[in-house]
Motif scaffolding. Structure first.
Motif, PDB file in Angstrom:
ATOM      1  N   PHE A  13       0.836  -1.204   0.000  1.00 10.51           N
ATOM      2  CA  PHE A  13       0.000   0.000   0.000  1.00 10.51           C
ATOM      3  C   PHE A  13       0.863   1.244   0.000  1.00 10.51           C
ATOM      4  CE2 PHE A  13      -2.390   3.409   2.089  1.00 10.51           C
ATOM      5  CZ  PHE A  13      -3.520   3.425   1.290  1.00 10.51           C
ATOM      6  N   LYS A  14       0.600   2.125  -0.951  1.00 12.91           N
ATOM      7  CA  LYS A  14       1.325   3.393  -1.045  1.00 12.91           C
ATOM      8  C   LYS A  14       0.440   4.516  -0.537  1.00 12.91           C
ATOM      9  CE  LYS A  14       4.039   6.253  -4.244  1.00 12.91           C
ATOM     10  NZ  LYS A  14       4.506   6.398  -5.646  1.00 12.91           N
ATOM     11  N   THR A  15       0.886   5.190   0.499  1.00 16.67           N
ATOM     12  CA  THR A  15       0.109   6.294   1.054  1.00 16.67           C
ATOM     13  C   THR A  15       0.176   7.498   0.119  1.00 16.67           C
ATOM     14  OG1 THR A  15       1.903   7.362   2.271  1.00 16.67           O
ATOM     15  CG2 THR A  15       0.782   5.503   3.357  1.00 16.67           C
ATOM     16  N   HIS A  16      -0.717   8.452   0.353  1.00 15.45           N
ATOM     17  CA  HIS A  16      -0.714   9.650  -0.477  1.00 15.45           C
ATOM     18  C   HIS A  16       0.522  10.512  -0.239  1.00 15.45           C
ATOM     19  CE1 HIS A  16      -4.805   8.445  -1.354  1.00 15.45           C
ATOM     20  NE2 HIS A  16      -4.868   9.385  -2.271  1.00 15.45           N
ATOM     21  N   ASP A  97       2.616   9.617   8.100  1.00 11.41           N
ATOM     22  CA  ASP A  97       2.523   8.984   6.780  1.00 11.41           C
ATOM     23  C   ASP A  97       1.097   8.950   6.256  1.00 11.41           C
ATOM     24  OD1 ASP A  97       5.225   8.466   6.933  1.00 11.41           O
ATOM     25  OD2 ASP A  97       5.025   6.326   7.353  1.00 11.41           O
ATOM     26  N   PHE A  98       0.118   9.034   7.154  1.00 12.30           N
ATOM     27  CA  PHE A  98      -1.263   8.750   6.785  1.00 12.30           C
ATOM     28  C   PHE A  98      -2.167   9.971   6.870  1.00 12.30           C
ATOM     29  CE2 PHE A  98       0.538   4.694   7.838  1.00 12.30           C
ATOM     30  CZ  PHE A  98      -0.073   3.801   6.962  1.00 12.30           C
ATOM     31  N   THR A  99      -3.184   9.968   5.994  1.00 11.49           N
ATOM     32  CA  THR A  99      -4.262  10.942   6.035  1.00 11.49           C
ATOM     33  C   THR A  99      -5.588  10.180   6.068  1.00 11.49           C
ATOM     34  OG1 THR A  99      -4.538  11.058   3.632  1.00 11.49           O
ATOM     35  CG2 THR A  99      -2.898  12.535   4.625  1.00 11.49           C
ATOM     36  N   ARG A 101      -7.748  10.180   3.862  1.00  9.90           N
ATOM     37  CA  ARG A 101      -7.966   9.572   2.540  1.00  9.90           C
ATOM     38  C   ARG A 101      -7.301   8.207   2.430  1.00  9.90           C
ATOM     39  NH1 ARG A 101      -8.660  12.739  -2.917  1.00  9.90           N
ATOM     40  NH2 ARG A 101     -10.345  13.330  -1.557  1.00  9.90           N
ATOM     41  N   ASP A 102      -6.146   8.033   3.029  1.00 11.44           N
ATOM     42  CA  ASP A 102      -5.486   6.724   3.013  1.00 11.44           C
ATOM     43  C   ASP A 102      -6.352   5.671   3.691  1.00 11.44           C
ATOM     44  OD1 ASP A 102      -2.945   7.385   1.738  1.00 11.44           O
ATOM     45  OD2 ASP A 102      -2.501   8.515   3.554  1.00 11.44           O
ATOM     46  N   GLU A 105      -9.159   4.609   1.486  1.00  8.39           N
ATOM     47  CA  GLU A 105      -8.702   3.688   0.441  1.00  8.39           C
ATOM     48  C   GLU A 105      -8.453   2.298   1.008  1.00  8.39           C
ATOM     49  OE1 GLU A 105      -5.328   3.522  -3.111  1.00  8.39           O
ATOM     50  OE2 GLU A 105      -5.626   5.365  -1.949  1.00  8.39           O
TER      51      GLU A 105
END
Length: 327
Positions: A13-16, A97-99, A101-102, A105
């Protein structure tokens, strides 16, 4: 109602923000009807919540369950844990690393693994509602009924400012979870709520006002059950709600959402204000006919979505009217 905690794995998984996670565990509960036999309702938890939404310890058990608003006799109810909330003992230290939106998803990838390609409803309170907005923006055809409660499609300046204070406490206090909770409780409630509850009464045993002992009690209780890393992460998510993050105005993004949108505000909410919610409704209703706005009337502020269950059930009764979904 008992349900075993279940587990999925989200890989590569690639974060934004551009960080790749080889593996992210995603745990969840399923309640009610077996998957594939009934309409699916996804319930998103708030900052200190988890996937246990009903049953003896369920944080929304007054709304989810047999013969409740979200009737488990007629719906399949799914609730994911935000990865890193600590409920399944998984923590994320690099919270930046995360928002929101992540997480939206990740939830959608979890649904895909469960072979769920449509949702009757997504409902969430506070940051859970923000994640619901993000899911709808990312996947405009996924959700039939989008129900953000005491939430919004974005983090306002006021909310971002409060989250920054929370983060500073979490980073600098010698008792971070406890002390951050004390500050947060002032944002979750209102002066009127405190006046009604405490009336400047004294706790003679502790030689302090009851409002002070109440705050210290809540700080201690959260410290006992919530990890510092989890608090940092969920606070970060709360500050990063923004469905326009990838470009476009609110109306451009939201108008693509096919869902019926039921915005539920709290008239005394200091976190996600009713004024902001009504403004979003009025703007969006110029473009969409299937957007609705209702208000929980309460002195208790943001926490009203965890208190005013009768009102919330009445406001959303038509959405979850099981007679409408029966063949």
């Amino acid at each position: 109602m008992k349900s075993e905690l279940q587990h999925l794995e989200i890989t590569d998984f690639k974060t934004h923000s551009g960080v790749v996670y080889i593996s992210i565990p995603l745990s969840y509960h399923v309640y009610g009807r077996e998957l594939g036999t009934a309409p699916v309702v996804l319930v998103n938890h708030a900052l200190t919540g988890n996937s246990e939404v009903t049953g003896r310890f369920g944080w929304w058990k007054e709304l989810v369950g047999a013969n409740k608003l979200i009737d488990t006799e007629n719906y399949t109810v799914i609730a994911f844990n935000v990865p890193g909330n600590g409920y399944d003992n998984f923590l994320i230290e690099s919270y930046k690393d995360f928002t929101a939106r992540d997480i939206a998803e990740i939830f959608a990838l979890g649904l895909k693994q469960l072979n769920i390609d449509s949702l009757f409803a997504v409902i969430g309170g506070s940051v859970g509602g923000g994640i619901a907005w993000e899911m709808a923006a990312l996947y405009p055809d996924l959700i039939e009924n989008l129900i953000p409660v005491a939430s919004d499609w974005k983090s306002t300046d006021w909310l971002i400012a409060n989250c920054r204070i929370q983060e500073q406490i979490l980073l600098n206090s010698s008792n971070p979870v406890h002390d951050a909770r004390l500050h947060a409780m002032l944002c979750y409630r209102t002066p009127e709520s405190f006046k009604e509850k405490f009336g400047r009464s004294l706790n003679s045993e502790l030689n302090m006002y009851n409002v002070e002992s109440w705050l210290l009690h809540h700080g201690k209780k959260l410290e006992e059950r919530f990890e510092l890393a989890s608090y940092k992460l969920l606070n970060q998510l709360l500050a990063t709600i923004d469905i326009t993050k990838d470009g476009g105005s609110f109306l451009e993004v939201a108008s693509r959402i096919k869902s019926n949108i039921y915005i539920v505000a709290v008239d005394s909410d200091l976190f996600f204000t009713a004024e902001e919610n009504k403004a979003a409704f009025l703007a969006l209703s110029q473009l969409k006919k299937n957007v609705y706005y209702s208000v929980i009337e309460s002195v208790h502020g943001h926490d009203a979505f965890l208190i005013e269950f009768k009102q919330l059930s009445e406001l959303l009764s038509d959405v979850f009217d099981t007679e409408l979904i029966k063949n």
